[in-house]
Design a protein around this motif. Structure first.
Motif, PDB file in Angstrom:
ATOM      1  N   PRO A 215      -7.119  -8.127  -1.977  1.00 23.51           N
ATOM      2  CA  PRO A 215      -7.737  -6.979  -1.312  1.00 23.51           C
ATOM      3  C   PRO A 215      -6.737  -6.428  -0.299  1.00 23.51           C
ATOM      4  O   PRO A 215      -6.074  -7.187   0.390  1.00 23.51           O
TER       5      PRO A 215
ATOM      6  N   GLY B 101      -0.219  -5.693  -7.116  1.00 22.83           N
ATOM      7  CA  GLY B 101      -1.501  -5.638  -7.829  1.00 22.83           C
ATOM      8  C   GLY B 101      -1.820  -6.969  -8.475  1.00 22.83           C
ATOM      9  O   GLY B 101      -1.571  -8.034  -7.900  1.00 22.83           O
ATOM     10  N   ASP B 102      -2.385  -6.908  -9.686  1.00 21.29           N
ATOM     11  CA  ASP B 102      -2.761  -8.138 -10.386  1.00 21.29           C
ATOM     12  C   ASP B 102      -1.533  -9.010 -10.651  1.00 21.29           C
ATOM     13  O   ASP B 102      -0.432  -8.496 -10.888  1.00 21.29           O
TER      14      ASP B 102
ATOM     15  N   ALA C 215      -6.535  -1.270  -7.106  1.00 26.69           N
ATOM     16  CA  ALA C 215      -7.802  -1.928  -7.430  1.00 26.69           C
ATOM     17  C   ALA C 215      -7.716  -2.687  -8.749  1.00 26.69           C
ATOM     18  O   ALA C 215      -8.338  -3.739  -8.908  1.00 26.69           O
ATOM     19  N   ALA C 216      -6.955  -2.151  -9.692  1.00 22.50           N
ATOM     20  CA  ALA C 216      -6.881  -2.765 -11.019  1.00 22.50           C
ATOM     21  C   ALA C 216      -5.506  -2.541 -11.611  1.00 22.50           C
ATOM     22  O   ALA C 216      -4.896  -1.490 -11.415  1.00 22.50           O
TER      23      ALA C 216
ATOM     24  N   GLN D 266       0.831  -1.215   0.000  1.00 23.12           N
ATOM     25  CA  GLN D 266       0.000   0.000   0.000  1.00 23.12           C
ATOM     26  C   GLN D 266       0.857   1.254   0.000  1.00 23.12           C
ATOM     27  O   GLN D 266       0.551   2.229  -0.689  1.00 23.12           O
TER      28      GLN D 266
END
Ligand code: MD3
Ligand code: FE
Length: 211
Positions: free
Chosen positions: A191, A140-141, A196-197, A22
């Motif tokens: 999460p 992330g992803d 987010a993406a 984060q």
């Protein structure tokens, strides 16, 4: 535990916890805003699908400069000391000896953002004068990362899924291996990672450049 991907290439899954992920995502949003805004570099007349913002030295294919003459002419942000410490800890945790760890002084970071359609074709990273290891952090992803050989962009290669929080260090014979990203998997970010993406990859490098 350290996974050996190839000679000189080491993977530690989940090296960054969610709080550290984060924190880096928050810094990424600041870096992406400028003074040199995040952009798709142009390679042989075509924009890359990956967008990149740099710290310390600005990378434009196929050279490093202090000023982003291919974007807006602004001077690149300085390379932060905390990222030097992250780089040294990455080398220490992947079993590099103390002498190499304390000499390691990354001076540029290429921070890549992948949306769900972005890819990176097989290439070598040869724009640095230094052959010190490259430290890679993913957030992330998840993606499919392809590590090839040092001769050409073809087989043999090893496909590895890189997930949010994973560390890879590429040194020794792997420093000049061909590599790329063949796919990003939308919706796979954990999460709480802060993104987010899409996917962020931060690479720390020593350019070997003098001012
Ligand atoms: C192996 N980035 O920025 S990270 C790049 O996920 C780049 O954004 C990819 O390739 C990404 O140049 C892959 C892993 C990586 C980075 C640098 C390397 C692997 C490497 C340099 C030498 C060998
Ligand atoms: Fe690369």
């Amino acid at each position: 535990s350290v996974v050996d991907l190839a000679p000189g290439a080491y993977l530690i899954r989940g090296w960054l916890d969610l709080e550290q992920q984060q924190w880096i995502v928050r810094r990424f949003r600041e870096w992406a805003a400028g003074p040199v805004p995040i952009r798709a570099a142009t390679v042989r007349g075509h924009p890359m699908s990956v967008r990149t913002v740099c710290l310390g030295w600005h990378w434009q294919p196929y050279r490093y400069s202090r000023d982003a003459t291919d974007v807006n002419g602004a001077r690149v942000l300085p390379f932060p000391d905390w990222l030097v410490r992250v780089g040294r800890r990455a080398l220490a945790d992947t079993g590099h000896d103390a002498g190499e760890v304390e000499l390691y002084t990354p001076d540029t970071a290429l921070v890549n953002y992948y949306d769900e359609r972005a890819r990176m074709g097989m290439h070598q990273d040869k724009d640095e004068v230094s052959r010190a290891p490259v430290v890679s952090l993913s957030i992330g992803d998840s993606c499919t990362f392809r590590l090839g050989n040092t001769e050409n962009r073809n087989r043999p290669y090893t496909d590895v899924t890189l997930e949010s929080g994973d560390l890879v260090v590429f040194g020794g014979p792997s420093r000049l291996a061909f590599h790329g990203v063949t796919a990003v998997r939308p919706g796979t970010a954990p999460p709480g990672c802060g993104l987010a993406a899409g996917r962020i990859n931060l690479t720390l490098r020593e350019t070997g450049m003098e001012d």
